[in-house]
Design an enzyme around this catalytic site. Structure first.
Site, short mmCIF file in Angstrom:
data_model
loop_
_atom_site.label_atom_id
_atom_site.label_comp_id
_atom_site.label_asym_id
_atom_site.label_seq_id
_atom_site.Cartn_x
_atom_site.Cartn_y
_atom_site.Cartn_z
N CYS A 97 0.73 -1.16 0.18
CA CYS A 97 0.09 -0.13 -0.14
C CYS A 97 0.93 1.12 -0.06
O CYS A 97 0.54 2.26 -0.74
CB CYS A 97 -1.03 -0.02 1.05
N HIS A 127 -6.28 -2.34 -0.96
CA HIS A 127 -5.69 -3.44 -0.14
C HIS A 127 -6.59 -4.66 -0.24
O HIS A 127 -7.85 -4.64 0.12
CB HIS A 127 -5.35 -3.07 1.23
N HIS A 131 -0.40 -10.22 -4.69
CA HIS A 131 0.54 -9.73 -5.73
C HIS A 131 0.53 -10.73 -6.65
O HIS A 131 0.92 -11.93 -6.32
CB HIS A 131 2.02 -8.96 -5.38
P1 AMP Z 1 5.72 -13.62 -1.86
O1 AMP Z 1 6.36 -14.54 -1.35
O2 AMP Z 1 4.63 -14.15 -2.97
O3 AMP Z 1 4.73 -12.73 -1.05
O4 AMP Z 1 6.40 -12.75 -2.71
C1 AMP Z 1 6.73 -11.31 -2.07
C2 AMP Z 1 7.95 -10.63 -3.14
O5 AMP Z 1 7.86 -9.13 -2.82
C3 AMP Z 1 9.20 -11.21 -3.12
O6 AMP Z 1 9.51 -11.72 -4.45
C4 AMP Z 1 10.10 -9.95 -2.74
O7 AMP Z 1 11.24 -9.81 -3.28
C5 AMP Z 1 8.93 -8.74 -3.13
N1 AMP Z 1 9.19 -7.49 -2.39
C6 AMP Z 1 9.51 -7.44 -1.04
N2 AMP Z 1 9.38 -6.24 -0.87
C7 AMP Z 1 9.62 -5.28 -2.06
C8 AMP Z 1 9.69 -4.04 -2.43
N3 AMP Z 1 9.83 -3.19 -1.48
N4 AMP Z 1 9.48 -3.48 -3.79
C9 AMP Z 1 9.63 -4.58 -4.63
N5 AMP Z 1 9.29 -5.96 -4.40
C10 AMP Z 1 9.41 -6.40 -2.92
ZN ZN Z 2 -1.80 -3.34 1.04
#
Ligand code: AMP
Ligand code: ZN
Length: 118
Positions: A8, A47, A100
């Site tokens: 968010c 969200h 995501h």
């Molecule tokens: P998941 O395990 O599906 O929740 O994936 C979370 C993803 O978010 C991982 O691939 C992280 O590398 C990515 N991630 C976490 N923080 C950030 C951020 N600030 N900017 C871009 N990607 C992020």
């Molecule tokens: Zn959120």
């Protein structure tokens, strides 16, 4: 907006990101730790923790995520195909609790869908 949610905050511009796309419903940016040459995250602006909490009210944003995936993958350097991954909840190994879609690809096949457990 969920005040303690990192994604968010990215949508709100309070945390920097490498944005690749934004419209009224979704926001897309490069994953900070790319697993393949192309690794983009596409998220609903509103969200939503995961598909576990999704309702028909979320269908427009969820549809947009899939509808824009091919264009984003091609523009990012994966015109020959890509994989969409959405991890959900603890069993799905989700780390960031704002839904995501991972768009992963590049110029080589991304590999097997899941590692074998045996
Ligand atoms: P998941 O395990 O599906 O929740 O994936 C979370 C993803 O978010 C991982 O691939 C992280 O590398 C990515 N991630 C976490 N923080 C950030 C951020 N600030 N900017 C871009 N990607 C992020
Ligand atoms: Zn959120």
């Amino acid at each position: 907006m969920s005040s303690d949610c990192i994604f968010c905050k990215i949508v709100a511009g309070q945390i920097p990101s490498k944005k690749v796309y934004e419209d009224d419903l979704v926001f897309a940016f490069h994953d900070i730790h790319p697993q393949r040459p192309v690794h983009i995250l596409v998220i609903p602006k509103q969200h939503l923790c995961s598909l576990q909490e999704a309702t028909p009210a979320h269908e427009a944003a969820l549809g947009r995520i899939l509808g824009i995936a091919g264009k984003l993958a091609a523009e990012a350097g994966s015109p020959g195909g890509f994989r969409v991954i959405i991890n959900n909840g603890e069993i799905g190994c989700q780390e960031v609790p704002h839904l995501h879609a991972h768009i992963v690809g590049g110029d080589q096949p991304v590999g097997p869908m899941l590692k074998r457990q045996d």
